[in-house]
Design a protein around this motif. Structure first.
Motif, PDB file in Angstrom:
ATOM      1  N   GLU A 286      31.403  45.358  59.419  1.00 15.38           N
ATOM      2  CA  GLU A 286      31.435  43.907  59.594  1.00 15.38           C
ATOM      3  C   GLU A 286      30.843  43.162  58.404  1.00 15.38           C
ATOM      4  O   GLU A 286      31.117  41.988  58.206  1.00 15.38           O
ATOM      5  CB  GLU A 286      30.690  43.538  60.871  1.00 15.38           C
ATOM      6  N   THR A 287      30.004  43.827  57.592  1.00 14.00           N
ATOM      7  CA  THR A 287      29.360  43.145  56.473  1.00 14.00           C
ATOM      8  C   THR A 287      29.966  43.498  55.126  1.00 14.00           C
ATOM      9  O   THR A 287      29.521  42.981  54.108  1.00 14.00           O
ATOM     10  CB  THR A 287      27.863  43.506  56.432  1.00 14.00           C
ATOM     11  N   ARG A 288      30.954  44.366  55.089  1.00 11.61           N
ATOM     12  CA  ARG A 288      31.540  44.748  53.810  1.00 11.61           C
ATOM     13  C   ARG A 288      32.390  43.602  53.272  1.00 11.61           C
ATOM     14  O   ARG A 288      32.873  42.749  54.028  1.00 11.61           O
ATOM     15  CB  ARG A 288      32.376  46.009  53.954  1.00 11.61           C
ATOM     16  N   PRO A 289      32.598  43.585  51.971  1.00 12.88           N
ATOM     17  CA  PRO A 289      33.471  42.547  51.413  1.00 12.88           C
ATOM     18  C   PRO A 289      34.915  42.774  51.857  1.00 12.88           C
ATOM     19  O   PRO A 289      35.317  43.899  52.148  1.00 12.88           O
ATOM     20  CB  PRO A 289      33.324  42.723  49.900  1.00 12.88           C
ATOM     21  N   GLY A 290      35.663  41.696  51.903  1.00 15.47           N
ATOM     22  CA  GLY A 290      37.051  41.793  52.333  1.00 15.47           C
ATOM     23  C   GLY A 290      37.910  42.530  51.316  1.00 15.47           C
ATOM     24  O   GLY A 290      37.474  42.881  50.226  1.00 15.47           O
ATOM     25  N   PHE A 291      39.155  42.747  51.688  1.00 10.50           N
ATOM     26  CA  PHE A 291      40.074  43.412  50.787  1.00 10.50           C
ATOM     27  C   PHE A 291      40.432  42.476  49.635  1.00 10.50           C
ATOM     28  O   PHE A 291      40.440  41.262  49.774  1.00 10.50           O
ATOM     29  CB  PHE A 291      41.351  43.825  51.537  1.00 10.50           C
ATOM     30  N   VAL A 292      40.741  43.063  48.507  1.00  3.86           N
ATOM     31  CA  VAL A 292      41.094  42.289  47.317  1.00  3.86           C
ATOM     32  C   VAL A 292      42.548  41.850  47.453  1.00  3.86           C
ATOM     33  O   VAL A 292      43.429  42.664  47.733  1.00  3.86           O
ATOM     34  CB  VAL A 292      40.903  43.150  46.054  1.00  3.86           C
ATOM     35  N   ASP A 293      42.785  40.556  47.234  1.00  5.20           N
ATOM     36  CA  ASP A 293      44.141  40.013  47.289  1.00  5.20           C
ATOM     37  C   ASP A 293      44.657  39.926  45.858  1.00  5.20           C
ATOM     38  O   ASP A 293      44.371  38.983  45.124  1.00  5.20           O
ATOM     39  CB  ASP A 293      44.134  38.640  47.958  1.00  5.20           C
ATOM     40  N   ILE A 294      45.414  40.928  45.456  1.00  6.64           N
ATOM     41  CA  ILE A 294      45.893  41.021  44.071  1.00  6.64           C
ATOM     42  C   ILE A 294      46.842  39.871  43.736  1.00  6.64           C
ATOM     43  O   ILE A 294      46.770  39.295  42.650  1.00  6.64           O
ATOM     44  CB  ILE A 294      46.598  42.379  43.827  1.00  6.64           C
ATOM     45  N   ARG A 295      47.713  39.507  44.657  1.00  6.71           N
ATOM     46  CA  ARG A 295      48.678  38.429  44.364  1.00  6.71           C
ATOM     47  C   ARG A 295      47.965  37.103  44.141  1.00  6.71           C
ATOM     48  O   ARG A 295      48.338  36.331  43.260  1.00  6.71           O
ATOM     49  CB  ARG A 295      49.674  38.308  45.505  1.00  6.71           C
ATOM     50  N   ARG A 296      46.922  36.841  44.952  1.00  2.00           N
ATOM     51  CA  ARG A 296      46.180  35.588  44.756  1.00  2.00           C
ATOM     52  C   ARG A 296      45.442  35.611  43.419  1.00  2.00           C
ATOM     53  O   ARG A 296      45.415  34.610  42.700  1.00  2.00           O
ATOM     54  CB  ARG A 296      45.186  35.383  45.889  1.00  2.00           C
ATOM     55  N   GLN A 297      44.858  36.758  43.056  1.00  2.00           N
ATOM     56  CA  GLN A 297      44.172  36.856  41.772  1.00  2.00           C
ATOM     57  C   GLN A 297      45.156  36.715  40.610  1.00  2.00           C
ATOM     58  O   GLN A 297      44.839  36.093  39.591  1.00  2.00           O
ATOM     59  CB  GLN A 297      43.420  38.187  41.663  1.00  2.00           C
ATOM     60  N   ARG A 298      46.364  37.281  40.756  1.00  2.00           N
ATOM     61  CA  ARG A 298      47.377  37.155  39.716  1.00  2.00           C
ATOM     62  C   ARG A 298      47.790  35.687  39.557  1.00  2.00           C
ATOM     63  O   ARG A 298      47.941  35.185  38.449  1.00  2.00           O
ATOM     64  CB  ARG A 298      48.586  38.008  40.059  1.00  2.00           C
ATOM     65  N   LYS A 299      47.960  34.981  40.690  1.00  2.00           N
ATOM     66  CA  LYS A 299      48.333  33.564  40.623  1.00  2.00           C
ATOM     67  C   LYS A 299      47.217  32.743  39.980  1.00  2.00           C
ATOM     68  O   LYS A 299      47.473  31.884  39.127  1.00  2.00           O
ATOM     69  CB  LYS A 299      48.626  33.047  42.022  1.00  2.00           C
ATOM     70  N   THR A 300      45.981  33.028  40.340  1.00  2.00           N
ATOM     71  CA  THR A 300      44.843  32.308  39.750  1.00  2.00           C
ATOM     72  C   THR A 300      44.767  32.573  38.253  1.00  2.00           C
ATOM     73  O   THR A 300      44.524  31.651  37.460  1.00  2.00           O
ATOM     74  CB  THR A 300      43.526  32.755  40.440  1.00  2.00           C
ATOM     75  N   PHE A 301      44.965  33.826  37.870  1.00  2.00           N
ATOM     76  CA  PHE A 301      44.940  34.165  36.452  1.00  2.00           C
ATOM     77  C   PHE A 301      46.083  33.473  35.703  1.00  2.00           C
ATOM     78  O   PHE A 301      45.897  32.954  34.602  1.00  2.00           O
ATOM     79  CB  PHE A 301      45.022  35.682  36.270  1.00  2.00           C
ATOM     80  N   GLY A 302      47.276  33.446  36.307  1.00  2.00           N
ATOM     81  CA  GLY A 302      48.408  32.764  35.676  1.00  2.00           C
ATOM     82  C   GLY A 302      48.154  31.276  35.505  1.00  2.00           C
ATOM     83  O   GLY A 302      48.479  30.685  34.461  1.00  2.00           O
ATOM     84  N   ASP A 303      47.559  30.650  36.533  1.00  2.00           N
ATOM     85  CA  ASP A 303      47.211  29.229  36.417  1.00  2.00           C
ATOM     86  C   ASP A 303      46.193  29.014  35.314  1.00  2.00           C
ATOM     87  O   ASP A 303      46.271  28.041  34.544  1.00  2.00           O
ATOM     88  CB  ASP A 303      46.660  28.713  37.752  1.00  2.00           C
ATOM     89  N   TRP A 304      45.260  29.920  35.212  1.00  2.00           N
ATOM     90  CA  TRP A 304      44.214  29.801  34.185  1.00  2.00           C
ATOM     91  C   TRP A 304      44.803  29.924  32.791  1.00  2.00           C
ATOM     92  O   TRP A 304      44.451  29.177  31.879  1.00  2.00           O
ATOM     93  CB  TRP A 304      43.163  30.881  34.437  1.00  2.00           C
ATOM     94  N   VAL A 305      45.771  30.843  32.611  1.00  2.00           N
ATOM     95  CA  VAL A 305      46.416  31.022  31.309  1.00  2.00           C
ATOM     96  C   VAL A 305      47.250  29.804  30.970  1.00  2.00           C
ATOM     97  O   VAL A 305      47.255  29.318  29.833  1.00  2.00           O
ATOM     98  CB  VAL A 305      47.278  32.309  31.293  1.00  2.00           C
ATOM     99  N   ARG A 306      47.988  29.231  31.925  1.00  2.00           N
ATOM    100  CA  ARG A 306      48.820  28.041  31.696  1.00  2.00           C
ATOM    101  C   ARG A 306      47.965  26.829  31.338  1.00  2.00           C
ATOM    102  O   ARG A 306      48.401  25.951  30.600  1.00  2.00           O
ATOM    103  CB  ARG A 306      49.671  27.746  32.908  1.00  2.00           C
ATOM    104  N   GLU A 307      46.763  26.781  31.838  1.00  4.50           N
ATOM    105  CA  GLU A 307      45.877  25.639  31.529  1.00  4.50           C
ATOM    106  C   GLU A 307      45.212  25.794  30.169  1.00  4.50           C
ATOM    107  O   GLU A 307      44.501  24.892  29.728  1.00  4.50           O
ATOM    108  CB  GLU A 307      44.806  25.506  32.613  1.00  4.50           C
ATOM    109  N   GLY A 308      45.360  26.888  29.534  1.00  2.00           N
ATOM    110  CA  GLY A 308      44.780  27.050  28.200  1.00  2.00           C
ATOM    111  C   GLY A 308      43.899  28.278  28.112  1.00  2.00           C
ATOM    112  O   GLY A 308      43.561  28.708  26.989  1.00  2.00           O
ATOM    113  N   GLY A 309      43.475  28.797  29.175  1.00  3.07           N
ATOM    114  CA  GLY A 309      42.720  30.051  29.165  1.00  3.07           C
ATOM    115  C   GLY A 309      41.350  29.948  28.578  1.00  3.07           C
ATOM    116  O   GLY A 309      40.792  30.938  28.098  1.00  3.07           O
ATOM    117  N   SER A 310      40.781  28.787  28.549  1.00  2.72           N
ATOM    118  CA  SER A 310      39.436  28.689  27.973  1.00  2.72           C
ATOM    119  C   SER A 310      38.391  28.719  29.083  1.00  2.72           C
ATOM    120  O   SER A 310      38.638  28.313  30.223  1.00  2.72           O
ATOM    121  CB  SER A 310      39.302  27.394  27.166  1.00  2.72           C
ATOM    122  N   ALA A 311      37.217  29.163  28.700  1.00  2.08           N
ATOM    123  CA  ALA A 311      36.112  29.217  29.674  1.00  2.08           C
ATOM    124  C   ALA A 311      35.593  27.813  29.898  1.00  2.08           C
ATOM    125  O   ALA A 311      35.532  26.997  28.998  1.00  2.08           O
ATOM    126  CB  ALA A 311      35.007  30.106  29.145  1.00  2.08           C
TER     127      ALA A 311
END
Length: 137
Positions: A111-136
């Motif tokens: 019950e206290t373990r972290p949830g499963f990793v959602d690869i598709r959501r992380q890929r979409k977030t990464f793609g949005d980050w790259v389209r915005e310029g990819g800067s920190a």
């Protein structure tokens, strides 16, 4: 085990030992009796020894069954719910003592373990980050 189950088991084992001793004595007497004659077929074991042996096994088995713990539910979530509701009182052995390795909810880790990793959501977030310029930020 409770004292009733211990007493029943002990009585059954003493009765079993007596029946084994009786069977051994009978076979000894048969071999002694047959050694002086020309007969080769020994007599069958008397019915009273057979009945005593079967009764002893049943009584010893009854004593062992009486001394066993109550069965835990087959479904783990039922057992875990009982432990959460009753606390340490829900995990008792046959002598009505709390089990030594009581840890509470056995599913606490799950019950206290972290949830499963959602690869598709992380890929979409990464793609949005790259389209915005990819800067920190």
């Amino acid at each position: 085990m409770t004292w009733i189950s211990k007493l029943t088991t002990t009585f059954g084992l003493v009765l079993l030992a007596h029946s084994c001793y009786s069977a051994q004595e009978f076979s000894t007497f048969q071999s002694y009796r047959l050694s002086g004659t020309s007969q080769t077929a020994p007599a069958a074991l008397p019915i009273d020894i057979t009945i005593e042996t079967v009764a002893a096994l049943l009584i010893a088995s009854l004593g062992l069954v009486l001394g066993t713990q109550q069965l835990k539910p087959i479904q783990w979530h039922v057992w875990a719910g009982k432990i959460e509701r009753e606390g340490p009182g829900g995990a008792k052995n046959a002598d009505d003592e709390t089990v030594k390795d009581f840890v509470g909810n056995p599913f606490r880790f799950l019950e206290t373990r972290p949830g499963f990793v959602d690869i598709r959501r992380q890929r979409k977030t990464f793609g949005d980050w790259v389209r915005e310029g990819g800067s920190a930020k």
